[in-house]
Scaffold this motif. Structure first.
Motif, mmCIF file in Angstrom:
data_model
loop_
_atom_site.group_PDB
_atom_site.id
_atom_site.type_symbol
_atom_site.label_atom_id
_atom_site.label_comp_id
_atom_site.label_asym_id
_atom_site.label_seq_id
_atom_site.Cartn_x
_atom_site.Cartn_y
_atom_site.Cartn_z
ATOM 1 N N ALA A 110 0.569 55.800 -3.316
ATOM 2 C CA ALA A 110 0.985 54.976 -1.978
ATOM 3 C C ALA A 110 1.599 55.863 -0.927
ATOM 4 C CB ALA A 110 2.062 54.022 -2.635
ATOM 5 N N ALA A 111 2.244 56.911 -1.462
ATOM 6 C CA ALA A 111 2.720 57.790 -0.469
ATOM 7 C C ALA A 111 1.695 58.314 0.252
ATOM 8 C CB ALA A 111 3.481 58.978 -1.003
ATOM 9 N N LEU A 112 0.609 58.651 -0.329
ATOM 10 C CA LEU A 112 -0.433 59.455 0.713
ATOM 11 C C LEU A 112 -1.242 58.168 1.594
ATOM 12 C CD1 LEU A 112 -2.480 61.523 1.207
ATOM 13 C CD2 LEU A 112 -3.856 61.009 -0.711
ATOM 14 N N LEU A 113 -1.031 56.945 1.113
ATOM 15 C CA LEU A 113 -1.536 55.928 1.895
ATOM 16 C C LEU A 113 -0.558 55.783 3.170
ATOM 17 C CD1 LEU A 113 -2.635 53.233 -0.702
ATOM 18 C CD2 LEU A 113 -4.218 54.308 0.914
ATOM 19 N N ALA A 114 0.605 56.050 3.049
ATOM 20 C CA ALA A 114 1.547 55.727 4.023
ATOM 21 C C ALA A 114 1.524 56.939 5.001
ATOM 22 C CB ALA A 114 2.919 55.893 3.265
ATOM 23 N N HIS A 115 1.356 58.184 4.430
ATOM 24 C CA HIS A 115 1.181 59.301 5.174
ATOM 25 C C HIS A 115 -0.147 58.864 6.219
ATOM 26 C CE1 HIS A 115 0.332 63.377 6.450
ATOM 27 N NE2 HIS A 115 -0.936 63.271 5.904
ATOM 28 N N GLU A 116 -1.401 58.570 5.422
ATOM 29 C CA GLU A 116 -2.480 58.355 6.411
ATOM 30 C C GLU A 116 -2.117 57.460 7.455
ATOM 31 O OE1 GLU A 116 -5.641 60.077 5.959
ATOM 32 O OE2 GLU A 116 -4.474 61.365 4.687
ATOM 33 N N TRP A 117 -1.442 56.432 7.152
ATOM 34 C CA TRP A 117 -1.185 55.512 8.253
ATOM 35 C C TRP A 117 -0.415 56.134 9.493
ATOM 36 C CZ3 TRP A 117 -1.398 51.917 11.585
ATOM 37 C CH2 TRP A 117 0.068 51.481 12.207
ATOM 38 N N ALA A 118 0.665 56.898 9.051
ATOM 39 C CA ALA A 118 1.522 57.414 10.078
ATOM 40 C C ALA A 118 0.754 58.488 10.749
ATOM 41 C CB ALA A 118 2.736 58.067 9.371
ATOM 42 N N LYS A 119 -0.072 59.394 10.129
ATOM 43 C CA LYS A 119 -0.697 60.402 10.818
ATOM 44 C C LYS A 119 -1.856 59.751 11.644
ATOM 45 C CE LYS A 119 -2.570 64.957 10.360
ATOM 46 N NZ LYS A 119 -2.545 66.118 9.594
ATOM 47 N N HIS A 120 -2.731 59.075 11.024
ATOM 48 C CA HIS A 120 -3.812 58.517 11.876
ATOM 49 C C HIS A 120 -4.130 57.149 12.071
ATOM 50 C CE1 HIS A 120 -5.716 62.476 9.940
ATOM 51 N NE2 HIS A 120 -5.187 61.997 8.705
ATOM 52 N N GLY A 121 -3.567 56.346 11.329
ATOM 53 C CA GLY A 121 -3.348 54.895 11.752
ATOM 54 C C GLY A 121 -2.766 54.296 12.985
ATOM 55 N N SER A 122 -1.661 55.053 12.919
ATOM 56 C CA SER A 122 -0.788 54.460 13.793
ATOM 57 C C SER A 122 -0.971 54.779 15.460
ATOM 58 C CB SER A 122 0.587 55.165 13.687
ATOM 59 O OG SER A 122 0.598 56.614 13.905
ATOM 60 N N CYS A 123 -2.085 55.666 15.615
ATOM 61 C CA CYS A 123 -2.340 55.870 17.028
ATOM 62 C C CYS A 123 -3.624 54.913 17.246
ATOM 63 C CB CYS A 123 -2.801 57.107 17.477
ATOM 64 S SG CYS A 123 -4.181 57.815 16.243
ATOM 65 N N MET A 124 -4.366 54.405 16.142
ATOM 66 C CA MET A 124 -5.257 53.443 16.338
ATOM 67 C C MET A 124 -5.032 51.890 16.617
ATOM 68 S SD MET A 124 -7.707 55.155 13.487
ATOM 69 C CE MET A 124 -9.242 54.815 13.996
ATOM 70 N N VAL A 125 -4.135 51.660 15.760
ATOM 71 C CA VAL A 125 -3.747 50.194 15.817
ATOM 72 C C VAL A 125 -2.105 50.129 15.559
ATOM 73 C CG1 VAL A 125 -5.844 49.006 14.920
ATOM 74 C CG2 VAL A 125 -4.074 49.889 13.351
ATOM 75 N N ARG A 126 -1.656 48.941 15.974
ATOM 76 C CA ARG A 126 -0.143 48.821 16.053
ATOM 77 C C ARG A 126 0.299 48.418 14.551
ATOM 78 N NH1 ARG A 126 2.637 48.308 20.898
ATOM 79 N NH2 ARG A 126 1.110 48.618 22.506
ATOM 80 N N ASP A 127 -0.489 47.767 13.762
ATOM 81 C CA ASP A 127 0.050 47.212 12.514
ATOM 82 C C ASP A 127 -0.582 47.986 11.604
ATOM 83 O OD1 ASP A 127 0.847 45.235 10.419
ATOM 84 O OD2 ASP A 127 -1.009 43.910 10.859
ATOM 85 N N PRO A 128 0.479 48.527 10.412
ATOM 86 C CA PRO A 128 -0.072 49.082 9.363
ATOM 87 C C PRO A 128 -0.852 48.551 8.363
ATOM 88 C CG PRO A 128 2.097 49.007 9.310
ATOM 89 C CD PRO A 128 1.727 48.585 10.653
ATOM 90 N N ASP A 129 -0.535 47.238 8.240
ATOM 91 C CA ASP A 129 -1.305 46.491 7.210
ATOM 92 C C ASP A 129 -2.767 46.116 7.646
ATOM 93 O OD1 ASP A 129 0.738 46.392 5.745
ATOM 94 O OD2 ASP A 129 1.425 44.452 5.920
#
Length: 153
Positions: free
Chosen positions: A41-60
């Motif tokens: 889960a920590a790696l998934l949260a990291h991937e969101w913060a590093k890659h996903g957060s610039c792509m979409v606003r919603d982590p889910d």
């Protein structure tokens, strides 16, 4: 990992100090549903913060999109590939691209350890979630680099 709408720790504090909004964290429900892709889960949260957060606003939404992408992938027969004499980075990239028609070899990055063992595949996607060419850093070793794939016990 506690469910929270904001990140904690130095990165969140820094974001707040700079006037930027802290990075939201994925919900526990989405994290649990995504453990098939990455069993941490920590790696998934990291991937969101590093890659996903610039792509979409919603982590889910990001995790839902990555699960769709994950389910669309087909893995080549790495056991057979690992037995090939003279296996190279180009061979590994080509095998993945052959199994996944949306990918070309230059869209498949590799990470090798110091002894040439494959430790990671890096699939390169654009902000539109479509496969794209990897930049030099993400592509990894040159095509002629020798690769070893661990077969397990």
């Amino acid at each position: 990992m506690a469910s929270s709408s904001t990140a904690s720790g130095p990165r969140a504090a820094q974001a707040g100090r700079n006037g930027a909004r802290p990075v939201r964290q994925p919900s526990q429900t989405e994290l649990r549903q995504s453990l098939c892709m990455t069993p941490d889960a920590a790696l998934l949260a990291h991937e969101w913060a590093k890659h996903g957060s610039c792509m979409v606003r919603d982590p889910d939404a990001y995790l839902r999109a990555t699960r769709i992408l994950w389910r669309s992938l087909r893995l080549p027969d790495y056991d057979a590939l690992s037995r090939r004499d003279g296996l190279t980075a180009a061979d590994v990239r080509r095998a993945f691209a052959d199994a996944n028609t949306a990918f070309e070899p230059e869209m498949v990055g590799l990470v090798l350890n110091e002894r040439g063992w494959l430790t990671e595949l890096r699939l390169c996607y654009g902000r539109d979630f479509m496969p794209t060419r990897c930049d030099r850093r993400r592509l990894g070793p040159e095509d002629d680099a020798r690769v070893r794939i661990w077969r397990g016990l």
